[in-house]
Enzyme design. Structure first.
Site, short mmCIF file in Angstrom:
data_model
loop_
_atom_site.label_atom_id
_atom_site.label_comp_id
_atom_site.label_asym_id
_atom_site.label_seq_id
_atom_site.Cartn_x
_atom_site.Cartn_y
_atom_site.Cartn_z
N ASP A 36 1.01 5.20 -4.04
CA ASP A 36 1.13 3.75 -4.19
C ASP A 36 0.10 3.25 -5.19
O ASP A 36 -1.10 3.29 -4.94
CB ASP A 36 0.90 3.08 -2.83
CG ASP A 36 1.03 1.56 -2.91
OD1 ASP A 36 2.13 1.05 -2.66
OD2 ASP A 36 0.02 0.90 -3.23
N TYR A 93 -4.27 -2.18 -10.63
CA TYR A 93 -5.25 -1.13 -10.31
C TYR A 93 -5.80 -0.45 -11.57
O TYR A 93 -6.82 0.22 -11.50
CB TYR A 93 -4.64 -0.06 -9.40
CG TYR A 93 -4.15 -0.54 -8.06
CD1 TYR A 93 -4.42 -1.84 -7.60
CD2 TYR A 93 -3.41 0.29 -7.24
CE1 TYR A 93 -3.96 -2.27 -6.38
CE2 TYR A 93 -2.94 -0.13 -6.01
CZ TYR A 93 -3.21 -1.41 -5.58
OH TYR A 93 -2.75 -1.83 -4.36
N LYS A 109 3.42 -2.11 -8.68
CA LYS A 109 3.54 -3.52 -8.35
C LYS A 109 3.32 -4.39 -9.58
O LYS A 109 2.50 -4.06 -10.44
CB LYS A 109 2.52 -3.91 -7.26
CG LYS A 109 2.53 -3.01 -6.04
CD LYS A 109 1.46 -3.42 -5.04
CE LYS A 109 1.20 -2.29 -4.06
NZ LYS A 109 0.40 -1.20 -4.63
N HIS A 122 3.47 -8.24 -6.26
CA HIS A 122 2.18 -7.99 -5.62
C HIS A 122 1.75 -9.13 -4.68
O HIS A 122 1.26 -8.89 -3.58
CB HIS A 122 1.11 -7.74 -6.68
CG HIS A 122 0.02 -6.83 -6.24
ND1 HIS A 122 -0.64 -5.97 -7.09
CD2 HIS A 122 -0.55 -6.64 -5.03
CE1 HIS A 122 -1.55 -5.29 -6.42
NE2 HIS A 122 -1.52 -5.68 -5.17
N LEU A 126 -6.86 1.12 7.47
CA LEU A 126 -8.05 1.46 8.25
C LEU A 126 -9.04 0.30 8.28
O LEU A 126 -10.21 0.48 8.63
CB LEU A 126 -8.71 2.72 7.68
CG LEU A 126 -7.82 3.96 7.65
CD1 LEU A 126 -8.54 5.13 6.98
CD2 LEU A 126 -7.36 4.36 9.05
N ILE A 143 -0.49 3.59 3.96
CA ILE A 143 -0.95 4.19 2.70
C ILE A 143 -2.48 4.17 2.63
O ILE A 143 -3.06 3.43 1.83
CB ILE A 143 -0.33 3.48 1.47
CG1 ILE A 143 -0.41 1.94 1.62
CG2 ILE A 143 1.11 3.91 1.25
CD1 ILE A 143 -0.08 1.18 0.36
N SER A 145 -7.96 7.09 -0.38
CA SER A 145 -9.15 7.93 -0.40
C SER A 145 -9.15 8.77 -1.68
O SER A 145 -8.11 9.25 -2.11
CB SER A 145 -9.21 8.86 0.81
OG SER A 145 -10.40 9.64 0.76
N ASN A 175 -6.49 12.45 6.65
CA ASN A 175 -5.58 11.33 6.82
C ASN A 175 -4.12 11.75 6.99
O ASN A 175 -3.34 11.04 7.64
CB ASN A 175 -5.68 10.37 5.63
CG ASN A 175 -6.98 9.57 5.63
OD1 ASN A 175 -7.67 9.50 6.64
ND2 ASN A 175 -7.31 8.97 4.50
#
Length: 275
Positions: free
Chosen positions: A45, A50, A75, A108, A190, A228, A231, A240
Site C-alpha cells: 500500500d 508518500y 492513492k 486519499h 497498531l 496494512i 514497518s 506482523n
C-alpha cells in the site's frame, strides 16, 4: 506464509494483510519491498503523497515474485482532485510505479470543503472501465461522503481505508460499510505504537507467545478487516505477518473491544481536514 484473501464488492480479491509504506524513503523502498515479498507479503500500500512510488515499483520489478501475484494500491493526493487532474495524476503515478495496470486506486481524503470528490470519483470510474485499475475505492470518507458518491454515480467504492485500531474502533463507520458492501481497511492499525503497552493486550499476547502487535493484527483479521501495518524493520515485518497460526477467543475479542475510546483518534478528522 499464505495470507487469506477478501473478495471485494466487484469480485476483486485482495490479501487481508499487507505492508504499508508511509514515510518509507524512496531510495530504501526497493530493498524493503523485496524483503517483504520474500517473507510472504503480496499486498503493498503506497500513495502519491508518500513520495516512494518509484522505489516501490523498483522493488516489485527486481523481486522474484511475478507482478500478477502482487496486489498494489496507490492513492490520489488532495491537490490533484477534479476529473481531468485526476487522470493526469494517475498517469504520473503509473509512470513512477512502472505498471500497465494498478490493482487498486483510492481517493486519499474527501476534502469536503473543496467539493471535488464526486468529479474525482467519476474519473476513477472511467479508469476502472478502461481497465487501467482493477478496483477503485476511497480513504478517510465519512458516511455522508460515501452515500453521496453512490447516490450521484451509482458506483460503490470497493474499500474505505480509515484510521482503525483498538483505541479507535470505528464501530458506527464499519456498520455503514457493511450496509453498503464496502470493505474496511485499517491505516495505523497498531495505533502508531501508542496502544502496544495496554495491559490487556500484553496479557492476551502472553497466553499465545505472541506480541501485543500480533494480537492487534489478529483481532483485525478476525473482525474481517483488511490491515496494512507499516514497518521497514525486517524482523518486525516477519512478526506482523505471523498472525495466522493462532485464534483469539470471543472473550479476548470482547476484551479488546473494551479498549475503544471516544478520544482515540490519532490522525486528522476527515470532516475538517484541509491540506
Amino acid at each position: 506464509m499464505t495470507v487469506p484473501m477478501i473478495t471485494l464488492n466487484d469480485g476483486t480479491k485482495i490479501p487481508q494483510l499487507g505492508l504499508g509504506v508511509w514515510k518509507m524513503p524512496d531510495d530504501e523502498a526497493p530493498g524493503i519491498i523485496m524483503s517483504a515479498l520474500n517473507n510472504g507479503y503480496r499486498h503493498i500500500d503506497t500513495a502519491a503523497a508518500y513520495g516512494n512510488e518509484v522505489g516501490v515499483g523498483k522493488g516489485i520489478a527486481q523481486s522474484d515474485v511475478a507482478r500478477d501475484e502482487i496486489f498494489v494500491t496507490s492513492k490520489l493526493w488532495n491537490d490533484r482532485q477534479g476529473f481531468d487532474e485526476t487522470l493526469r495524476a494517475f498517469d504520473e503515478s503509473m509512470g513512477k510505479l512502472g505498471f500497465e495496470t494498478l490493482d487498486m486506486y483510492l481517493i486519499h481524503w474527501p476534502m469536503p470543503a473543496k467539493d471535488k470528490y464526486v468529479e474525482t470519483w467519476k474519473a476513477f470510474i472511467r479508469l476502472r472501465d478502461e481497465g487501467r485499475v482493477r478496483a477503485i475505492g476511497v480513504s478517510n470518507f465519512l458516511p455522508d461522503h460515501l452515500e453521496r458518491l453512490v447516490d450521484e454515480t451509482g458506483v460503490t467504492p470497493c474499500v474505505n481505508q480509515v484510521e482503525l485500531h483498538p483505541r479507535f474502533q470505528q464501530a458506527a463507520q464499519r456498520k455503514v460499510h457493511d450496509k453498503l458492501g464496502i470493505a474496511t481497511e485499517c491505516w495505523s492499525p497498531l495505533g502508531q505504537g501508542e496502544v502496544l503497552g495496554e495491559p490487556a493486550l500484553i496479557e492476551i499476547a502472553s497466553r499465545y507467545g505472541k506480541s501485543a502487535a500480533q494480537v492487534i493484527l489478529r483481532w483485525e483479521i478476525q473482525l474481517g478487516l483488511i490491515t496494512i501495518p507499516k514497518s521497514a524493520n525486517h524482523d518486525r515485518m516477519r512478526e506482523n505477518i505471523s498472525v495466522f497460526d493462532f485464534e483469539l477467543s470471543d472473550a479476548e475479542m470482547a476484551q479488546i473491544a473494551s479498549l475503544d475510546s471516544k478520544d482515540g483518534r490519532i490522525g486528522p478528522d476527515p470532516a475538517t481536514a484541509d491540506f
